[in-house]
Enzyme design. Structure first.
Site, PDB file in Angstrom:
ATOM      1  N   ASP A   1       0.838  -1.206   0.000  1.00 23.59           N
ATOM      2  CA  ASP A   1       0.000   0.000   0.000  1.00 23.59           C
ATOM      3  C   ASP A   1       0.871   1.253   0.000  1.00 23.59           C
ATOM      4  O   ASP A   1       2.092   1.199   0.300  1.00 23.59           O
ATOM      5  CB  ASP A   1      -0.895  -0.040   1.252  1.00 23.59           C
ATOM      6  CG  ASP A   1      -2.229   0.665   1.055  1.00 23.59           C
ATOM      7  OD1 ASP A   1      -2.359   1.450   0.103  1.00 23.59           O
ATOM      8  OD2 ASP A   1      -3.131   0.433   1.884  1.00 23.59           O
TER       9      ASP A   1
ATOM     10  N   ASP B   1     -10.673   1.960  -3.448  1.00 22.00           N
ATOM     11  CA  ASP B   1     -11.253   1.571  -2.162  1.00 22.00           C
ATOM     12  C   ASP B   1     -12.771   1.579  -2.225  1.00 22.00           C
ATOM     13  O   ASP B   1     -13.435   1.135  -1.286  1.00 22.00           O
ATOM     14  CB  ASP B   1     -10.800   2.541  -1.061  1.00 22.00           C
ATOM     15  CG  ASP B   1      -9.486   2.107  -0.437  1.00 22.00           C
ATOM     16  OD1 ASP B   1      -8.927   1.085  -0.864  1.00 22.00           O
ATOM     17  OD2 ASP B   1      -9.013   2.800   0.496  1.00 22.00           O
TER      18      ASP B   1
HETATM   19  C1  DGJ Z   1      -5.860   1.743   1.916  1.00 21.70           C
HETATM   20  C2  DGJ Z   1      -6.212   0.531   1.115  1.00 21.70           C
HETATM   21  O1  DGJ Z   1      -6.666   0.883  -0.143  1.00 21.70           O
HETATM   22  C3  DGJ Z   1      -7.239  -0.288   1.896  1.00 21.70           C
HETATM   23  O2  DGJ Z   1      -7.667  -1.383   1.138  1.00 21.70           O
HETATM   24  C4  DGJ Z   1      -6.626  -0.716   3.187  1.00 21.70           C
HETATM   25  O3  DGJ Z   1      -5.550  -1.590   2.919  1.00 21.70           O
HETATM   26  C5  DGJ Z   1      -6.140   0.483   3.980  1.00 21.70           C
HETATM   27  N1  DGJ Z   1      -5.301   1.338   3.197  1.00 21.70           N
HETATM   28  C6  DGJ Z   1      -5.389   0.049   5.205  1.00 21.70           C
HETATM   29  O4  DGJ Z   1      -4.836   1.090   5.886  1.00 21.70           O
END
Ligand code: DGJ
Length: 733
Positions: free
Chosen positions: A473, A543
């Site tokens: 991430d 997301d």
């Molecule tokens: C952002 C990601 O896109 C989410 O899926 C998740 O992993 C969060 N970060 C976790 O902090």
């Protein structure tokens, strides 16, 4: 007479074997690349400048290539501007967008690049240019893919002088389309949880700039484009497509020049860019991949999907990249509140659905109870996992799944042991405040010590634990991108050095742990590009997991990127993004159009939901190769306003197809358009069935020829909000 019109036109025909991919004709000084259904040609003009000649549908070997010798239009537009250059230096009266701009220590900023020599090696041409009298050399590489005709272009800039030279702007390539006044540019814009919105605008005089100034790829624009003509439709007419392989700040500019040609220049973003090139040093640009299809926007997308599968994505010895496993991810279920017992309970339920990979998301390390602390401290939190990760991993494996873990290795929370020990490792200008995003700072990966630390931490994690998959991430953009320890003249090289070191870490990790699979995530789809795709296995596009928003997001994503790289999860209803309520089948039918994942709190699903999910997971496994590695046809897009998404995926061998039609809302008693399929074998017979257990309407025959499905088509009636149906076609003879 004010205007001096074009003079002369060289005409020549290539002789020689059709198999040859890259050629040079000495008499006309034309270079020609042929691959797939594409010909790309350029020449050395009478002045010694490298000039575009042709980029489009493949021409017969014997076709004469017209190569006009262009001069200036008038005293206001000298030849430097009028000639469509393949790689223009900023100098000699250039007003068009340069590919390269330099400053010499004596203040001279005039750069005029002339052809010097070239080499041809199989499918690749390398052409060396240099300034008219200063020893700045540029080697342009053109490599054509013999199957798709995608041309990979890049440049290496070399300083052969005895003093430093500053590079102020460096592109990978310049490209030109012929004079026409009906071009349209297609691209995507976005932001967090709203990535991949398709945009379209006419291309006219005056630049359109797509870019990221944020240090990474970004969601605001993604580094791909398509250009079409007025007669281009989803399945016919010309479509040019391109994408940059770079995960840092980038820019592409599009402009119609004074003669009506469209010029495209793409590469490093000149915003805040300066690169000191010491004597003898070289700078290599990112790759700019460009393709052409005469089968419309769908044809251009499919070309890139194939190119990514065959040439970009990492392989593990097989003929194709590995298929994405059905995964479970804990984020939406538990957020930071992970612990051994609860993850085990989720894993047990996930396994019973047929899930193949269990991924524990954020919260497992350091003092990570929220996004305020812990990033940088990649040791297992002893309160949450008193015995480390091994008991959980062992249990996940005993359940028949492999184990994946979330990391965000390029970041640090000020509230972390790492930051307390190394405050100087974060990006900064000395003595200035640092802007936080999500309570975190960006580590300066351009520093070798930071790079080596991050690599070691990840290497240790993978060495000490049986981890098959990393969700990598990256949750903020750069700010205050200072590098105080570097020489002032080198500080802005951070834009290049950071990304190169990121690539180094990924490459090195893969070398040391060849089986590891990696997902590129940046708070969603903020880091999707062909540079990171060459080093990872899948992407997280957003997301936003609302299944209806996702259909649009997935449509935007797949304009340039293969469905098999795009992960999609089934999550809760109502969805956290918009409180929209949808049925479980609708959520599955949306998520099954990429790499399927489940991201819901499985403890809240009753027996009926679990049974439904089990059914769809099994159906997905039957079609996953078709969806992930097949050809995508976007059907019935004649009325985008009615929010209806009909997508067909046809397996490469045409033995199977998966058809999805999903609707946001039906109106009145409107009859839905007949779905005429594409891409099937007309003579083969295909059986059709629903992806769930419900029988299809009697109007749809149980089996028929490919010709029937493509000409007569399928009539589907849907009524209500957020409804859809999925069908599988299987060749029976
Ligand atoms: C952002 C990601 O896109 C989410 O899926 C998740 O992993 C969060 N970060 C976790 O902090």
């Amino acid at each position: 007479m004010l205007f001096r019109l074009l003079v002369g036109a060289g005409l020549f025909a290539f002789a020689g074997p059709a198999a040859a991919q890259a050629r040079y004709d000495k008499a006309s000084r034309i270079f020609r690349l042929d691959g797939g259904d594409v010909t790309y040609a350029f020449k050395v003009n009478a002045s010694g400048i490298l000039q575009s000649v042709y980029w489009g549908k493949r021409l017969p070997d014997s076709a004469p290539l017209a190569a006009p010798e262009l001069s200036g239009l008038s005293g206001f537009d000298v030849a430097t501007n009028v000639v469509p250059q393949e790689f223009a230096g900023q100098g000699g009266g250039l007003y068009a967008e340069p590919a390269l701009k330099v400053t010499y220590p004596d203040g001279n900023r005039d750069l005029v690049l002339y052809y010097r020599d070239h080499q041809i090696d199989g499918d690749e041409i390398r052409v060396t240019l240099s300034d008219l009298d200063r020893p700045i050399f540029v080697t342009l590489t053109y490599r054509i893919d013999r199957d798709t005709g995608v041309v990979a272009r890049s440049a290496v800039i070399e300083n052969r002088s005895t003093g430093d030279v500053r590079l102020d702007q460096v592109a990978a390539a310049g490209l030109t389309l012929p004079v026409a006044y009906d071009y349209r540019l297609h691209y995507s814009t976005g932001r967090w949880a709203a990535e991949w919105t398709l945009q379209e605008r006419p291309l006219r005089t005056g630049a359109t700039v797509l870019e990221s100034r944020r240090g990474s790829t970004g969601s605001e624009n993604n580094p791909w484009f398509q250009i079409t003509r007025a007669n281009t439709t989803e399945e016919s007419g010309p479509a040019w497509i391109g994408a940059l392989g770079w995960s840092g700040s980038w820019r592409m500019s599009f402009d119609q020049d004074v003669t009506g040609r469209v010029r495209i220049v793409g590469g490093f973003n000149p915003f805040d860019f300066a690169y000191r090139l010491r004597p003898g040093a070289k700078l290599e640009t990112p790759m700019f991949y460009v393709g052409f299809s005469d089968q419309g926007r769908g044809g251009a997308s499919r070309l890139f999907h194939r190119f990514e599968r065959e040439r970009i994505l990492p392989r593990r010895g097989g003929d194709a990249p590995a298929l994405r496993k059905v995964l479970y991810n804990s984020w939406e279920a538990t957020e930071f509140k992970v612990n051994e017992a609860e993850q085990l309970a989720l894993a047990t339920r996930a396994a019973s659905l047929g899930v193949e990979r269990f991924v524990m998301d954020d919260g497992w390390f350091g003092a990570r109870d929220s996004d305020h602390a812990g990033l940088g401290d990649w040791t297992v939190n002893p309160r949450k996992f008193p015995n480390g990760l091994t008991p959980l991993i062992d249990r996940v494996k005993a359940l028949g799944m492999d184990f994946g873990l979330w990391v965000e290795p390029e970041m640090v929370n000020p509230d972390s042991d790492l930051f307390r020990a190394h405050p100087d490792w974060a990006m900064q200008y000395k003595g200035r405040p640092r802007t936080e995003g999500r309570n975190q700072l960006v580590l300066n990966l351009a520093r070798t010590d930071v790079r080596d630390h991050v690599l070691k931490v990840l290497d240790d994690l993978l060495t000490q634990n049986d981890i098959a998959f990393l969700k990598w991430d990256y949750n903020r953009n750069w700010s205050e991108p200072g590098w105080p320890d570097a020489d002032v003249a080198d500080q802005q090289t951070i834009y290049v050095a950071y990304v190169r070191n990121l690539y180094y870490i990924l490459d090195e990790l893969r070398r040391r742990h060849p089986a590891i699979e990696i997902e590129s995530c940046s708070g969603g789809g903020g880091r999707v590009d062909l540079g990171i795709m060459a080093r990872t296995d899948e992407m997280w596009p957003s997301d936003n997991t609302d299944p209806f928003d996702r259909l649009q997001i997935q449509d935007g994503y797949t304009q340039a990127y293969a469905p098999g790289t795009m992960m999609a999860w089934v999550t809760d209803s109502p969805n956290w993004v918009n409180q929209r309520q949808t049925t479980l089948p609708f959520r599955f039918l949306s998520a099954m159009q990429g790499g399927l994942g489940i991201g819901t709190n499985l403890n809240r699903w009753g027996d009926a939901d679990m049974a439904t999910a089990r059914y769809y997971v099994a159906s997905y496994k039957r079609i996953r190769e078709t969806v992930q590695h097949g050809s995508l046809y976007r059907l019935n897009r004649e009325n985008p306003a009615d929010a209806r998404w009909t997508n067909l995926y046809v397996a490469q061998d045409r033995a199977r197809a998966a058809l999805f039609t999903l609707v946001g809302s039906t109106h009145k008693l409107d009859v839905m358009p007949t779905i005429q399929l594409l891409g099937l074998d007309p003579d083969a017979v295909y059986r059709i069935e629903a992806m769930d257990s419900t029988p299809l309407p009697a109007t749809i025959p149980a089996q028929a020829t490919g010709a029937y499905w493509m000409n007569h088509g399928v009539d589907v009636t849907l009524r209500g909000d957020f409804v859809g149906v999925g069908m599988i076609l299987t060749r029976v003879r």
